[in-house]
Structure formats: structure tokens, C-alpha cells
Design a protein around this motif. Structure first.
Motif, PDB file in Angstrom:
ATOM      1  N   LEU A  20      37.847  45.184  35.463  1.00  0.00           N
ATOM      2  CA  LEU A  20      39.173  46.185  35.792  1.00  0.00           C
ATOM      3  C   LEU A  20      39.715  45.844  36.995  1.00  0.00           C
ATOM      4  O   LEU A  20      40.947  45.772  37.085  1.00  0.00           O
ATOM      5  CB  LEU A  20      38.607  47.569  35.672  1.00  0.00           C
ATOM      6  CG  LEU A  20      38.176  48.131  34.270  1.00  0.00           C
ATOM      7  CD1 LEU A  20      37.511  49.636  34.204  1.00  0.00           C
ATOM      8  CD2 LEU A  20      39.275  48.112  33.257  1.00  0.00           C
ATOM      9  N   GLN A  21      38.936  45.509  37.884  1.00  0.00           N
ATOM     10  CA  GLN A  21      39.687  45.000  39.245  1.00  0.00           C
ATOM     11  C   GLN A  21      40.363  43.701  39.030  1.00  0.00           C
ATOM     12  O   GLN A  21      41.452  43.655  39.472  1.00  0.00           O
ATOM     13  CB  GLN A  21      38.498  44.553  40.174  1.00  0.00           C
ATOM     14  CG  GLN A  21      37.870  45.931  40.810  1.00  0.00           C
ATOM     15  CD  GLN A  21      36.709  45.515  41.634  1.00  0.00           C
ATOM     16  OE1 GLN A  21      36.187  44.427  41.952  1.00  0.00           O
ATOM     17  NE2 GLN A  21      35.968  46.430  42.203  1.00  0.00           N
ATOM     18  N   LEU A  22      39.859  43.013  38.056  1.00  0.00           N
ATOM     19  CA  LEU A  22      40.828  41.724  37.786  1.00  0.00           C
ATOM     20  C   LEU A  22      41.998  42.007  37.136  1.00  0.00           C
ATOM     21  O   LEU A  22      43.029  41.394  37.408  1.00  0.00           O
ATOM     22  CB  LEU A  22      39.849  40.785  36.768  1.00  0.00           C
ATOM     23  CG  LEU A  22      38.818  39.916  37.679  1.00  0.00           C
ATOM     24  CD1 LEU A  22      37.995  39.358  36.692  1.00  0.00           C
ATOM     25  CD2 LEU A  22      39.188  39.151  38.794  1.00  0.00           C
ATOM     26  N   VAL A  23      41.932  42.986  36.249  1.00  0.00           N
ATOM     27  CA  VAL A  23      43.185  43.411  35.517  1.00  0.00           C
ATOM     28  C   VAL A  23      44.062  43.946  36.474  1.00  0.00           C
ATOM     29  O   VAL A  23      45.348  43.725  36.234  1.00  0.00           O
ATOM     30  CB  VAL A  23      42.791  44.579  34.433  1.00  0.00           C
ATOM     31  CG1 VAL A  23      43.984  45.403  33.831  1.00  0.00           C
ATOM     32  CG2 VAL A  23      41.813  44.079  33.386  1.00  0.00           C
ATOM     33  N   SER A  24      43.637  44.665  37.630  1.00  0.00           N
ATOM     34  CA  SER A  24      44.540  45.349  38.528  1.00  0.00           C
ATOM     35  C   SER A  24      45.282  44.274  39.349  1.00  0.00           C
ATOM     36  O   SER A  24      46.261  44.057  39.658  1.00  0.00           O
ATOM     37  CB  SER A  24      43.800  46.175  39.159  1.00  0.00           C
ATOM     38  OG  SER A  24      44.683  46.812  40.377  1.00  0.00           O
ATOM     39  N   GLY A  25      44.389  43.097  39.702  1.00  0.00           N
ATOM     40  CA  GLY A  25      44.566  42.291  40.879  1.00  0.00           C
ATOM     41  C   GLY A  25      45.430  41.268  40.339  1.00  0.00           C
ATOM     42  O   GLY A  25      45.944  40.206  40.939  1.00  0.00           O
ATOM     43  N   LEU A  26      45.466  41.026  38.894  1.00  0.00           N
ATOM     44  CA  LEU A  26      46.248  39.924  38.229  1.00  0.00           C
ATOM     45  C   LEU A  26      47.431  40.484  37.748  1.00  0.00           C
ATOM     46  O   LEU A  26      47.976  39.944  36.666  1.00  0.00           O
ATOM     47  CB  LEU A  26      45.347  39.218  37.409  1.00  0.00           C
ATOM     48  CG  LEU A  26      44.731  38.009  37.734  1.00  0.00           C
ATOM     49  CD1 LEU A  26      43.552  38.483  38.689  1.00  0.00           C
ATOM     50  CD2 LEU A  26      43.897  37.139  36.730  1.00  0.00           C
ATOM     51  N   GLY A  27      47.628  41.907  37.863  1.00  0.00           N
ATOM     52  CA  GLY A  27      48.891  42.593  37.250  1.00  0.00           C
ATOM     53  C   GLY A  27      50.303  42.212  37.675  1.00  0.00           C
ATOM     54  O   GLY A  27      50.347  41.330  38.341  1.00  0.00           O
ATOM     55  N   PRO A  28      51.262  42.869  37.018  1.00  0.00           N
ATOM     56  CA  PRO A  28      52.632  42.434  37.139  1.00  0.00           C
ATOM     57  C   PRO A  28      52.878  42.406  38.644  1.00  0.00           C
ATOM     58  O   PRO A  28      52.425  43.251  39.647  1.00  0.00           O
ATOM     59  CB  PRO A  28      53.308  43.520  36.578  1.00  0.00           C
ATOM     60  CG  PRO A  28      52.351  43.931  35.521  1.00  0.00           C
ATOM     61  CD  PRO A  28      51.109  43.761  36.015  1.00  0.00           C
ATOM     62  N   GLY A  29      53.570  41.419  39.141  1.00  0.00           N
ATOM     63  CA  GLY A  29      54.022  41.461  40.676  1.00  0.00           C
ATOM     64  C   GLY A  29      52.741  40.709  41.670  1.00  0.00           C
ATOM     65  O   GLY A  29      53.198  40.673  42.825  1.00  0.00           O
TER      66      GLY A  29
END
Length: 450
Positions: free
Chosen positions: A394-403
Motif C-alpha cells: 500500500l505504501q508503494l501504491v501511494s508512493g508510485l501514484g499520480p504526480g
């Protein structure tokens, strides 16, 4: 591959009034060559466009509300209007993004293989609007039949005076070239496509400057998707009110869209349908629902880079805002049905392996983060996951998200991962070993290349 109509499900009838993209298709699936295409009103819109001012064409497409059909959904007319007004910049390029490397997507292939002249006409009109003297179709290298059919269509059009110098006596010149790529997903990003076309490594470029200002070989360039360009002739030929009237009530997007369903459905295929059609109608009436013995577990609305949805989300309308209301993106509009026999952990491991392999490696979050997700998913798939693995994902999902990355590759890669954990967290938790201890983040970071 199946193709049906907006009318009764078993009817093969397609009408020009409701199916501007597909009404010319032959029932035997053979390509529609020049004589037949012209007999079916082909190039009439081009003849009209060549008599109009370029700015008038741009305004018509803008007012019609055509949006990009490659997945991003940016307004086409607005994109065209970004091209410089300076008449001294007489070297301009129009690029057709025909890479179509998105898993579970084959809509552009249908158009290029069976209606190559529709794309040629769409590019001719678009080039007139953009004052572009040369166009390139950047084609996925594996699309061998599409390349052959497009090249034949270009030869036919050139011999008929529809390409080349002084087209139809209009004084407008336009050359069209098919360029086959080496096969990289990242080439679907417009600046990576430009880099590849120039003979460079397919890395995305910093924006600004945008391609409209500095594109191929430093010249003003516009990049549009195949299906987007194929919509242009019908807008110019039939008018703005007609085009805006094609979509279903409630849709904020206009026109029709090639949509489809794959997976273990009874009738997998692609159909031209009005934007705003409920996903349930697409799934049940066109795709026929799930095969006997299978139950729908989840679905993706538009390619591997879109988030997973549940069966209760099938009432969402198929347009950008409709799918946006249930938490993901319309994408390419070709949906995937996931049946109840599929492990979501295994499916996501397969997807993230693809996205990890296809990363250009330009920016650290994507280059290192995606292999990290693969490592964790492999462990969970084997039942050897560690406590905290799901939180790390989930941290990766956030850290690789848009922008947070250089281009949209990584955000698209982690969107299905985040949605799968949201809806099927228990399957991921089942992969955590009861005997495993904790493993700190530093150790994982050292091992991501293993």
C-alpha cells in the motif's frame, strides 16, 4: 473477435447514423479497400475538409467534444489548438499512436486491419487542421497484418491523389508513413513514442515543453490515438449536433466508443457502442455474461492499468465520469472479466511483472518500486509473505501514484494493485506465512533486485 451492433444483439446490421466507426465493416472480416470505401462515402469528409480553413476544422472538433480514445481522455480539439499559430513554423508533424501495448486491448487493431482507409482519411483531415505536412503511424511491431494493410491503403490513396502533393487540387500537401516499433509498452506515452521515432531510447521527456511546441526533431507535433483519428471524418461529414446526439443520456462524453469484454464470458468481443451505456448492458447483453460454471468476481473497465471493480459496480455508465464515480478510470474501454477461480494475488503478480519489465527505468520510484512489488507478491503467492507486506504494498501504491513519478506508467501499474487489496485483502493476508517473522524495510530495499 466478435462485432455486433447497437440494435438487437443477434443482428449484424450497422448503420452509418449510429456506428460511424464500424458501419463499413464487411461481414467476412476482409479489409475494405479504396473502391469499396469510396462507394461507402469514404473521403467525402476529406473533400469537405480540404475546402475549409484549418482553424475552422479545429473548432469543429473542439465543439463536438471529441476526447482521446487511447485511455487518457484529453479533449482532442483543445490538444489541436495548442499547436503554434505562427505560420512561419511550416514543418509540423502528426503522429498516430498505434502502439496498443495495453494488455487486454485490441480495438485499434480491428480498425487498422479492416478499415485502414478510415485511419488514412482521419489523419488527412487532422493534418489539414494542424497544417502538418507529414504524418507517421507509429505501429506496434507485432501487428504485421495491420502494417501490410495500412501500407497498401497508403499506396492506394496516393495513386488516387488523396495523399502527396496538391491533394485534390487543394494546394495542401501531406505524406503518410507507417513506422513499426520494437515493442515497448512505454511507447504508448507520447513523448516516449517521439523519442523512439527519432531513433532514440524510448524514454519519456520532461513536459513542458509539450510536443505541440517541441516534438519530433524539435518541431511542433501532435500525437493522437488511432480510434481518436478515426472519429474525425464523421464529425466533419455529419456535423456537431449529430455527433453529440450519439451518446446515451447522462453521459458527459460525446460520440460512440469501441468497447469490449474478455475473460470467461460467453461472447468475448469488441463492439461500437454509445458512450454512457451501462457496463451491465455491455457485460450481459453483448458479452453474454459469464460462461456456465463461472461467476463474476471482479472486472476492469479499460485495460490492465485501470482499477478493479466489483459486480455491483456494473451499473456504472461507460464514460469517463461514470466510471470515475466508482473509483477508477474508463481507460481504453475494453473490459476484463475475472472469474471466481482466479487468485487475485496471482493475477496481480502477473500484471506487476509485466509493468515492471516494461518500465523504461528512467525514474527511481518506477524502476525500483515495481520490482519490489513483484518480490512481495511472489512471496505472498507462495504463502511465504511477511507481516507488514500488505502495508508495504500500500505504501508503494501511494508512493508510485499520480504526480510522484516522471510519467504515468507507474501510477497505471499500481492502480489495479491498490484496488485489488481494497476489495480482496483477505486473499493477500492468506499469503502471509504463520511462521515468518518481521523483515525490516531496509533489508527489502537491498533485495529488490533479487
Amino acid at each position: 473477435m466478435s462485432l455486433t451492433s447497437l440494435g438487437p444483439i443477434n443482428s449484424s446490421a450497422r448503420s452509418e447514423e449510429q456506428h460511424p466507426l464500424t458501419w463499413r465493416l464487411r461481414e467476412d472480416g476482409a479489409p475494405v479497400w479504396l473502391d469499396e470505401y469510396r462507394a461507402k462515402n469514404g473521403y467525402q469528409a476529406a473533400e469537405t475538409a480540404l475546402k475549409q480553413a484549418p482553424d475552422d476544422l479545429v473548432n469543429q472538433v473542439k465543439e463536438a467534444g471529441l476526447k482521446g480514445r487511447g485511455g487518457a481522455g484529453f479533449p482532442t480539439g483543445v490538444k489541436w489548438s495548442l499547436m503554434p499559430k505562427d505560420e512561419s513554423l511550416d514543418i509540423r508533424y502528426l503522429l498516430c499512436n498505434a502502439d496498443e501495448m495495453e494488455p487486454n486491448t485490441w480495438k485499434d487493431r480491428l480498425l487498422m486491419e479492416q478499415l485502414p482507409h478510415l485511419l488514412v482519411e482521419g489523419m488527412l483531415i487532422s493534418a489539414r487542421a494542424l497544417k502538418a505536412y507529414r504524418g507517421y503511424i507509429f505501429l506496434r511491431g507485432e501487428y504485421v497484418d495491420a502494417a501490410r494493410h495500412l501500407n497498401r491503403a497508403i499506396v492506394e490513396a496516393r495513386e488516387a491523389g488523396l495523399l502527396g502533393k496538391n491533394i485534390l487540387g487543394s494546394g495542401f500537401d501531406f505524406e503518410l508513413i507507417v513506422h513499426t516499433g520494437a515493442g515497448r509498452y512505454i511507447c504508448g506515452e507520447e513523448t516516449a513514442l517521439i523519442s523512439s521515432l527519432e531513433g532514440r531510447r524510448a524514454n519519456p521527456r520532461s513536459k513542458p515543453p509539450f510536443p505541440a511546441a517541441v516534438g519530433v526533431w524539435g518541431k511542433p507535433t501532435c500525437v493522437n490515438n488511432v480510434e481518436t483519428l478515426c472519429n474525425v471524418p464523421s464529425i466533419i461529414g455529419n456535423g456537431i449536433p449529430w455527433y453529440q446526439g450519439l451518446a446515451r443520456e447522462g453521459s458527459e462524453d460525446h460520440g460512440t466508443k469501441l468497447m469490449g469484454f474478455s475473460g470467461k464470458v460467453k461472447n468475448p468481443g469488441v463492439w461500437e457502442l454509445p458512450l454512457g451505456i451501462p457496463a451491465r448492458e455491455l457485460f450481459e447483453d453483448y458479452a453474454g455474461g459469464m460462461r456456465d460454471g463461472y461467476t463474476l468476481k471482479a472486472w476492469q473497465p479499460g485495460g490492465a492499468g485501470t482499477g478493479f471493480l466489483l459486480p455491483e459496480h456494473l451499473d456504472a455508465q461507460m464514460f469517463s465520469g461514470g466510471i470515475g464515480k466508482v473509483g477508477t478510470r474508463m481507460g481504453t474501454g475494453l473490459a476484463l472479466a475475472v472469474d471466481d477461480s482466479v487468485s487475485m494475488v496471482s493475477l496481480l503478480r502477473n500484471m506487476e511483472e509485466f509493468f515492471s519489465r516494461e518500465s523504461c527505468g528512467w525514474c527511481t520510484p518506477c524502476r525500483d518500486g515495481l520490482p519490489w512489488s513483484v518480490k512481495i507478491l511472489r512471496a505472498l503467492e507462495r504463502g511465504e509473505g511477511n507481516p507488514g507486506d500488505i502495508e508495504t504494498l500500500l505504501q508503494l501504491v501511494s508512493g508510485l501514484g499520480p504526480g510522484k513519478t516522471f510519467c504515468a506508467h507507474a501510477p497505471g501499474a499500481v492502480e489495479p494493485l491498490g484496488s485489488a487489496i481494497k476489495y480482496f485483502r483477505d486473499e493477500f493476508e492468506a499469503g502471509v506465512s504463520k511462521e515468518s517473522g518481521t523483515e525490516d524495510v531496509a533489508t527489502l530495499q537491498m533485495d529488490i533486485g533479487a
